[in-house]
Design a protein around this motif. Structure first.
Motif, PDB file in Angstrom:
ATOM      1  N   ILE A 167      -3.701  28.827   7.209  1.00  0.00           N
ATOM      2  CA  ILE A 167      -2.548  29.713   6.936  1.00  0.00           C
ATOM      3  C   ILE A 167      -2.845  31.111   7.490  1.00  0.00           C
ATOM      4  CG2 ILE A 167      -1.574  28.415   5.009  1.00  0.00           C
ATOM      5  CD1 ILE A 167      -3.018  30.390   3.109  1.00  0.00           C
ATOM      6  N   ASP A 168      -3.623  31.133   8.555  1.00  0.00           N
ATOM      7  CA  ASP A 168      -3.944  32.384   9.242  1.00  0.00           C
ATOM      8  C   ASP A 168      -2.639  33.063   9.686  1.00  0.00           C
ATOM      9  OD1 ASP A 168      -4.710  34.355  10.937  1.00  0.00           O
ATOM     10  OD2 ASP A 168      -5.930  33.073  12.256  1.00  0.00           O
ATOM     11  N   ARG A 169      -2.423  34.271   9.191  1.00  0.00           N
ATOM     12  CA  ARG A 169      -1.154  34.938   9.503  1.00  0.00           C
ATOM     13  C   ARG A 169      -1.091  35.423  10.946  1.00  0.00           C
ATOM     14  NH1 ARG A 169       1.857  35.466   4.670  1.00  0.00           N
ATOM     15  NH2 ARG A 169       0.474  35.000   2.970  1.00  0.00           N
ATOM     16  N   GLY A 170      -2.226  35.396  11.637  1.00  0.00           N
ATOM     17  CA  GLY A 170      -2.234  35.812  13.039  1.00  0.00           C
ATOM     18  C   GLY A 170      -1.865  34.688  13.989  1.00  0.00           C
ATOM     19  N   ALA A 171      -1.621  33.499  13.463  1.00  0.00           N
ATOM     20  CA  ALA A 171      -1.299  32.370  14.339  1.00  0.00           C
ATOM     21  C   ALA A 171       0.039  32.611  15.042  1.00  0.00           C
ATOM     22  CB  ALA A 171      -1.222  31.086  13.525  1.00  0.00           C
ATOM     23  N   ARG A 172       0.229  31.933  16.173  1.00  0.00           N
ATOM     24  CA  ARG A 172       1.470  32.130  16.924  1.00  0.00           C
ATOM     25  C   ARG A 172       2.674  31.646  16.112  1.00  0.00           C
ATOM     26  NH1 ARG A 172       3.570  29.829  22.008  1.00  0.00           N
ATOM     27  NH2 ARG A 172       2.251  28.044  21.601  1.00  0.00           N
ATOM     28  N   TYR A 173       2.489  30.541  15.406  1.00  0.00           N
ATOM     29  CA  TYR A 173       3.524  30.041  14.495  1.00  0.00           C
ATOM     30  C   TYR A 173       2.925  29.998  13.083  1.00  0.00           C
ATOM     31  CZ  TYR A 173       6.085  28.634  18.649  1.00  0.00           C
ATOM     32  OH  TYR A 173       6.740  28.636  19.847  1.00  0.00           O
ATOM     33  N   PRO A 174       2.829  31.138  12.417  1.00  0.00           N
ATOM     34  CA  PRO A 174       2.165  31.168  11.101  1.00  0.00           C
ATOM     35  C   PRO A 174       2.938  30.339  10.068  1.00  0.00           C
ATOM     36  CG  PRO A 174       3.302  33.235  11.516  1.00  0.00           C
ATOM     37  CD  PRO A 174       3.404  32.446  12.776  1.00  0.00           C
ATOM     38  N   VAL A 175       2.220  29.832   9.077  1.00  0.00           N
ATOM     39  CA  VAL A 175       2.877  29.076   8.001  1.00  0.00           C
ATOM     40  C   VAL A 175       3.493  30.086   7.029  1.00  0.00           C
ATOM     41  CG1 VAL A 175       2.496  27.492   6.076  1.00  0.00           C
ATOM     42  CG2 VAL A 175       1.285  27.129   8.250  1.00  0.00           C
ATOM     43  N   MET A 176       4.820  30.032   6.879  1.00  0.00           N
ATOM     44  CA  MET A 176       5.507  30.980   5.993  1.00  0.00           C
ATOM     45  C   MET A 176       5.873  30.340   4.658  1.00  0.00           C
ATOM     46  SD  MET A 176       7.851  33.021   8.729  1.00  0.00           S
ATOM     47  CE  MET A 176       8.524  34.153   7.533  1.00  0.00           C
ATOM     48  N   GLY A 177       5.489  29.091   4.492  1.00  0.00           N
ATOM     49  CA  GLY A 177       5.805  28.364   3.256  1.00  0.00           C
ATOM     50  C   GLY A 177       6.042  26.912   3.609  1.00  0.00           C
ATOM     51  N   ALA A 178       6.358  26.113   2.597  1.00  0.00           N
ATOM     52  CA  ALA A 178       6.544  24.683   2.853  1.00  0.00           C
ATOM     53  C   ALA A 178       7.422  24.071   1.774  1.00  0.00           C
ATOM     54  CB  ALA A 178       5.188  23.971   2.874  1.00  0.00           C
ATOM     55  N   ALA A 179       8.089  22.979   2.141  1.00  0.00           N
ATOM     56  CA  ALA A 179       8.848  22.188   1.162  1.00  0.00           C
ATOM     57  C   ALA A 179       8.033  20.932   0.895  1.00  0.00           C
ATOM     58  CB  ALA A 179      10.217  21.815   1.717  1.00  0.00           C
ATOM     59  N   LEU A 180       7.813  20.641  -0.388  1.00  0.00           N
ATOM     60  CA  LEU A 180       6.975  19.489  -0.747  1.00  0.00           C
ATOM     61  C   LEU A 180       7.776  18.470  -1.540  1.00  0.00           C
ATOM     62  CD1 LEU A 180       4.287  17.967  -1.172  1.00  0.00           C
ATOM     63  CD2 LEU A 180       3.881  19.442  -3.158  1.00  0.00           C
ATOM     64  N   GLN A 181       7.869  17.255  -1.012  1.00  0.00           N
ATOM     65  CA  GLN A 181       8.423  16.148  -1.809  1.00  0.00           C
ATOM     66  C   GLN A 181       7.239  15.308  -2.287  1.00  0.00           C
ATOM     67  OE1 GLN A 181      11.038  13.044  -0.127  1.00  0.00           O
ATOM     68  NE2 GLN A 181      11.879  12.697  -2.174  1.00  0.00           N
ATOM     69  N   ARG A 182       6.942  15.434  -3.573  1.00  0.00           N
ATOM     70  CA  ARG A 182       5.753  14.743  -4.100  1.00  0.00           C
ATOM     71  C   ARG A 182       5.927  13.236  -4.124  1.00  0.00           C
ATOM     72  NH1 ARG A 182       2.142  18.520  -6.556  1.00  0.00           N
ATOM     73  NH2 ARG A 182       3.164  20.524  -6.758  1.00  0.00           N
ATOM     74  N   ARG A 183       7.154  12.729  -4.256  1.00  0.00           N
ATOM     75  CA  ARG A 183       7.352  11.274  -4.294  1.00  0.00           C
ATOM     76  C   ARG A 183       7.282  10.651  -2.904  1.00  0.00           C
ATOM     77  NH1 ARG A 183      12.562  10.814  -5.487  1.00  0.00           N
ATOM     78  NH2 ARG A 183      12.599   8.603  -5.927  1.00  0.00           N
ATOM     79  N   GLY A 184       7.245  11.484  -1.858  1.00  0.00           N
ATOM     80  CA  GLY A 184       7.111  10.947  -0.508  1.00  0.00           C
ATOM     81  C   GLY A 184       5.689  10.480  -0.255  1.00  0.00           C
TER      82      GLY A 184
ATOM     83  N   MET B 290       0.813  -1.219   0.000  1.00  0.00           N
ATOM     84  CA  MET B 290       0.000   0.000   0.000  1.00  0.00           C
ATOM     85  C   MET B 290       0.851   1.276   0.000  1.00  0.00           C
ATOM     86  SD  MET B 290      -2.946  -1.496   2.526  1.00  0.00           S
ATOM     87  CE  MET B 290      -4.078  -0.148   2.497  1.00  0.00           C
ATOM     88  N   PHE B 291       1.923   1.253  -0.768  1.00  0.00           N
ATOM     89  CA  PHE B 291       2.762   2.450  -0.884  1.00  0.00           C
ATOM     90  C   PHE B 291       1.981   3.519  -1.624  1.00  0.00           C
ATOM     91  CE2 PHE B 291       6.501   4.581  -3.132  1.00  0.00           C
ATOM     92  CZ  PHE B 291       6.770   5.406  -2.052  1.00  0.00           C
ATOM     93  N   SER B 292       1.847   4.674  -1.006  1.00  0.00           N
ATOM     94  CA  SER B 292       1.030   5.747  -1.585  1.00  0.00           C
ATOM     95  C   SER B 292       1.854   7.028  -1.629  1.00  0.00           C
ATOM     96  CB  SER B 292      -0.221   5.931  -0.709  1.00  0.00           C
ATOM     97  OG  SER B 292      -0.757   7.211  -0.889  1.00  0.00           O
ATOM     98  N   GLN B 293       2.215   7.455  -2.836  1.00  0.00           N
ATOM     99  CA  GLN B 293       3.038   8.662  -2.972  1.00  0.00           C
ATOM    100  C   GLN B 293       2.131   9.888  -2.980  1.00  0.00           C
ATOM    101  OE1 GLN B 293       5.375   6.836  -6.272  1.00  0.00           O
ATOM    102  NE2 GLN B 293       7.142   7.498  -5.100  1.00  0.00           N
ATOM    103  N   ARG B 294       1.633  10.202  -1.797  1.00  0.00           N
ATOM    104  CA  ARG B 294       0.669  11.305  -1.674  1.00  0.00           C
ATOM    105  C   ARG B 294       1.350  12.632  -1.366  1.00  0.00           C
ATOM    106  NH1 ARG B 294      -2.875   8.808   3.095  1.00  0.00           N
ATOM    107  NH2 ARG B 294      -2.744   7.050   1.661  1.00  0.00           N
ATOM    108  N   GLY B 295       2.678  12.622  -1.214  1.00  0.00           N
ATOM    109  CA  GLY B 295       3.412  13.866  -0.973  1.00  0.00           C
ATOM    110  C   GLY B 295       3.636  14.133   0.507  1.00  0.00           C
ATOM    111  N   VAL B 296       4.854  14.548   0.840  1.00  0.00           N
ATOM    112  CA  VAL B 296       5.187  14.930   2.216  1.00  0.00           C
ATOM    113  C   VAL B 296       5.560  16.405   2.210  1.00  0.00           C
ATOM    114  CG1 VAL B 296       6.808  14.604   4.129  1.00  0.00           C
ATOM    115  CG2 VAL B 296       5.999  12.608   2.842  1.00  0.00           C
ATOM    116  N   MET B 297       4.820  17.178   3.011  1.00  0.00           N
ATOM    117  CA  MET B 297       5.013  18.626   3.037  1.00  0.00           C
ATOM    118  C   MET B 297       5.578  19.024   4.400  1.00  0.00           C
ATOM    119  SD  MET B 297       2.209  21.286   1.670  1.00  0.00           S
ATOM    120  CE  MET B 297       1.149  21.460   3.085  1.00  0.00           C
ATOM    121  N   MET B 298       6.696  19.745   4.402  1.00  0.00           N
ATOM    122  CA  MET B 298       7.307  20.206   5.662  1.00  0.00           C
ATOM    123  C   MET B 298       7.113  21.699   5.788  1.00  0.00           C
ATOM    124  SD  MET B 298      10.743  18.028   5.928  1.00  0.00           S
ATOM    125  CE  MET B 298      10.666  16.355   6.514  1.00  0.00           C
TER     126      MET B 298
END
Ligand code: FAD
Ligand code: PYC
Length: 416
Positions: free
Chosen positions: A162-179, A112-120
């Motif tokens: 991606i609410d910019r008012g969050a204490r740790y707002p999301v400033m972007g992400a690295a996506l490995q699609r084969r993960g 059941m390997f599923s390459q659904r992408g890993v986003m950091m």
């Protein structure tokens, strides 16, 4: 492979499964083998499989103190990726991803390997710089990874806030699609069945209690079922590696630490990928059963406990809710722990030891599931030939003496 129709499934259910063909035998140990593998997790079973399949060596036994796959292989959260910083690691983990891509066919068993992408996720300027550095390095090594803006990250994973008012707002992400992810038990079962079919003995409920050496060379192991002689012994015991290696008088640069995870009640498909955030110490995906699979950083203290404790889920769920407020009314179903073996540079140790004939594959810490096929493949080569495969050559035990460390603390992505 034995196939079951709906009728044979019903017949077997009604007859108490009496006539089912076992997927692997349960033999008693022989007095001697060419090679003994200590630990029937994915890495140990995979090593036995490749020894038999690729090197024609099947006078091999895998000794397991409990049940096969009952260690970290059956306790992990199944994230697979190869976005590690250094060339040595990229080669090792991407070798593994490539093997994952054909593993169901290789084993004739659906893992059941599923390459659904890993986003950091990045939550501050430092995260952005670290992830961008990783992306450049991955691309130089032919490993896919790409930078997403917060809006692109949300488009890829709609439940993400991606609410910019969050204490740790999301400033972007690295996506490995084969993960992606895979079914952890199936990996152990598929390798076990494939190794057994090629003549490997898998002996469960057989703890190794001692390693016997003569004149600096391994000659066999003491077990709960008596002494078993062997020309080569491979320790693949994950969280218990330092304990087992001490039986041969080898002190390992490892700490054993609990790592916990938890799952929610099952819900319909809502979460399309894997999201990890090192800064807030949480990661999440959705299993094919529908449960949200949630994990954390390691416990703060060394221990062999495999139980969950309240402080980690509480902290982790606070972080998850900040990123995914949509899950605030979900119930959690169960939690558990595993014991991980952490090296000072967060990279594994794969190869020879100071004792002749004794080999070790350990130190995968919080991240060895993804490496299962790659690690097993190169370790089988090392055991069969007595020399490292070029891919595992840098991952020696003596790098902790020479100083040639491979520091993957940032790529480990799970806080520890
Ligand atoms: P194991 O599966 O632990 O196998 C070792 C076996 O050795 C065990 O079955 C044990 O019983 C046996 N053994 C020990 N001592 C003896 C003895 N004396 N005699 C005989 N047998 C013995 N990695 C990822 O890549 N992605 C993830 O998402 C991820 N999530 C994780 C989440 C959790 C909660 C945990 C605990 C770990 C996670 N990991 C993850 C790490 C991953 O699970 C491990 O690195 C990997 O499964 C190790 O596989 P293994 O085959 O070496 O070990
Ligand atoms: O190594 O990707 C990983 C991981 C995720 C969760 C635990 N380990």
């Amino acid at each position: 492979m034995q196939r079951y129709s709906i009728f044979s499934l019903a017949r077997n259910a009604l007859t108490g499964h009496k006539h089912w063909q076992e997927a692997w035998r349960s033999p008693e140990p022989q007095p001697a083998y060419d090679t003994l593998i200590i630990g029937a997790g994915g890495h140990g079973l995979g090593t036995a499989y490749y020894l038999a399949k690729e090197h024609g060596l099947s006078n091999v036994a895998v000794l397991e103190k409990g049940w096969l796959g009952g260690g970290n292989t059956g306790r992990n959260t199944t994230i697979i990726r190869s976005n590690y910083l250094y060339d040595e690691s990229a080669a090792l983990y991407d070798h593994s991803v490539k093997l994952w891509e054909g593993l169901s066919q290789e084993l004739n068993y659906n893992v059941m390997f599923s390459q659904r992408g890993v986003m950091m996720l990045a939550h501050n300027v430092h995260d952005v710089q670290v992830l961008e550095r990783h992306i450049y390095s991955h691309r130089l090594n032919g490993v896919d990874n790409e930078w997403l803006t917060p809006e692109e990250a949300k488009a890829f994973c709609p439940p993400l806030s991606i609410d910019r008012g969050a204490r740790y707002p999301v400033m972007g992400a690295a996506l490995q699609r084969r993960g992606g992810t895979a079914r952890h038990d199936a990996v152990a079962w598929g390798y076990a069945r494939g190794a057994d079919a090629r003549g490997v003995d898998i002996i469960q409920n057989c703890a190794v209690t001692g390693i016997r050496t003569e004149a600096g060379r391994v000659v066999g192991v003491e077990t709960e079922k008596g002494f078993i002689r062997a020309k080569k012994v491979a320790v693949v015991a994950a969280g218990h590696s330092s304990h087992v290696m001490a039986m041969a008088g080898v002190r390992m640069p490892l700490e054993s630490v609990p790592l916990q995870a938890l799952v929610s009640e099952p819900v319909k498909p809502i979460f399309p990928c894997v999201v990890m955030s090192n800064s807030v110490h949480a990661y999440i995906s959705q299993s094919d059963k529908g449960e949200l699979v949630i994990g954390a950083g390691t416990d703060q203290y060394v221990s062999y406990s495999q139980r969950g404790g309240m402080q980690i889920p509480e902290h982790t769920l606070e972080a998850i809710l900040e990123l995914f407020p949509i899950f605030s009314r979900m119930s959690m179903l169960r939690q558990w722990g595993g014991t991980v073996d952490v090296t000072p540079d967060r990279s594994p140790i794969i190869g020879k030891t100071p004792v002749d004939g004794l080999y070790v594959n350990c130190g995968w810490g919080t991240g060895g599931f993804k490496a299962t096929p790659g690690s097993a493949h190169v370790f089988a080569h090392t055991l069969a030939t007595g020399e490292p495969h070029p891919i595992n050559a840098p991952f020696t035990l003596d790098r902790f003496k020479t100083g040639r460390l491979i520091d993957e603390a940032a790529a480990a992505a799970v806080a520890h």
